[in-house]
Design a protein around this motif. Sequence first.
Motif, short mmCIF file in Angstrom:
data_model
loop_
_atom_site.label_atom_id
_atom_site.label_comp_id
_atom_site.label_asym_id
_atom_site.label_seq_id
_atom_site.Cartn_x
_atom_site.Cartn_y
_atom_site.Cartn_z
N ASP A 167 26.13 -27.97 27.87
CA ASP A 167 26.36 -28.02 27.10
C ASP A 167 25.72 -28.78 25.60
O ASP A 167 26.29 -30.20 25.32
CB ASP A 167 28.04 -28.13 26.22
CG ASP A 167 27.78 -27.10 24.81
OD1 ASP A 167 26.96 -26.42 24.67
OD2 ASP A 167 28.83 -26.17 24.74
N LEU A 168 24.36 -28.45 25.79
CA LEU A 168 23.40 -29.08 24.44
C LEU A 168 24.13 -28.54 23.15
O LEU A 168 23.61 -29.40 22.74
CB LEU A 168 22.42 -28.17 25.09
CG LEU A 168 21.57 -28.53 26.43
CD1 LEU A 168 20.01 -28.06 26.56
CD2 LEU A 168 21.30 -30.24 26.89
N THR A 169 24.82 -27.55 22.68
CA THR A 169 24.99 -27.73 21.74
C THR A 169 26.22 -29.01 21.27
O THR A 169 26.14 -29.55 20.35
CB THR A 169 25.73 -26.51 21.79
OG1 THR A 169 24.74 -25.27 21.83
CG2 THR A 169 26.45 -26.72 19.89
N PRO A 200 24.02 -33.33 21.44
CA PRO A 200 23.15 -33.18 20.92
C PRO A 200 22.00 -34.03 22.08
O PRO A 200 23.00 -36.05 21.71
CB PRO A 200 23.18 -32.93 19.74
CG PRO A 200 24.78 -34.01 19.68
CD PRO A 200 25.09 -33.55 20.40
N TYR A 213 20.30 -34.57 24.97
CA TYR A 213 21.12 -34.14 26.16
C TYR A 213 19.33 -34.50 26.37
O TYR A 213 19.04 -35.59 27.44
CB TYR A 213 22.01 -33.94 26.65
CG TYR A 213 21.98 -33.62 28.04
CD1 TYR A 213 23.13 -34.81 28.66
CD2 TYR A 213 21.29 -33.23 28.95
CE1 TYR A 213 23.12 -35.14 29.89
CE2 TYR A 213 21.93 -33.35 29.84
CZ TYR A 213 22.16 -34.52 30.84
OH TYR A 213 22.82 -34.56 32.10
N LYS A 214 18.42 -33.43 26.20
CA LYS A 214 17.56 -33.22 27.16
C LYS A 214 16.63 -34.37 26.40
O LYS A 214 15.71 -34.70 26.68
CB LYS A 214 16.48 -32.22 26.61
CG LYS A 214 17.47 -30.65 26.58
CD LYS A 214 17.60 -30.67 28.54
CE LYS A 214 16.13 -30.54 28.53
NZ LYS A 214 15.49 -29.02 28.42
N PRO A 231 17.97 -31.73 33.61
CA PRO A 231 19.50 -31.38 33.84
C PRO A 231 19.52 -30.23 35.08
O PRO A 231 18.80 -29.15 35.20
CB PRO A 231 19.71 -30.27 32.58
CG PRO A 231 18.77 -30.70 31.48
CD PRO A 231 17.66 -30.56 32.41
N SER A 247 26.90 -37.13 17.66
CA SER A 247 27.44 -36.21 18.27
C SER A 247 29.34 -37.44 18.27
O SER A 247 30.44 -36.43 18.70
CB SER A 247 27.34 -36.39 19.68
OG SER A 247 28.01 -37.57 20.51
#
Length: 230
Positions: free
Chosen positions: A10-12, A15, A17-18, A24, A149
Amino acid sequence: FGYMFSKPVDLTAVPGYKDIVERPMDLGTICSMLINGEYANHLGKNFSMDNVVAEVLKDVELVWHNCFTFNFEGSSIFRMAEVLRRKARQIQRKSFNHKLSDSVKQELDEYVLATENKRAMMLKGKRPKAGGFEPRSFDDAIGKIVRSSKPPSKFTITLKVWLPKNSRSIAVLDPVSGRIVKTYSTSKSAAQAVQILLEQGHRCEWHPKSGLNVKLIAEKSRSDPSTLLF
């Protein structure tokens, strides 16, 4: 632990991660791509089953690689990935490895080696880019992500009883979130809690037979906060 890797991150909720993970991947996505024929579509018209098998196995390795890249070594999720990777490789070795062609085995070995080299470069403060690596402080990048986060702790360390001047309270941290999950006013009370957990069958990172001394472990943790107990 498979549920931890069955869906996309969950990228939300995570935060940044990308910023660390280039591509991914998760086990659920791999299954969907197999069922929907996306691997074949991605490879184009001139492909063989060896090509598909190689891509699937590389994506499975990518799941572990991404986890090892983003998470701190020793964290719960990192160790989950280690267990599952070991299990997946065991299944491959005992179930179908003898059916893989030499070209697939070689391609997979080269891919695994490349991911290991990439992680090693990242630990040295570099990140991958097209055609090579460029310098960057990954400690700063990851630290920024963790700080942004990490939820505020629900606990504070407070001493409700009088203690000698040289006494110290002991806080137990979740290695993943960094949150304080429990505090003890003395090493004796912490040792009693450890004993209860051992009797309940929880696996301890410190071998009890070697002399499980909570006070010594706590002292070691002062200089090395990453020290694990359970």
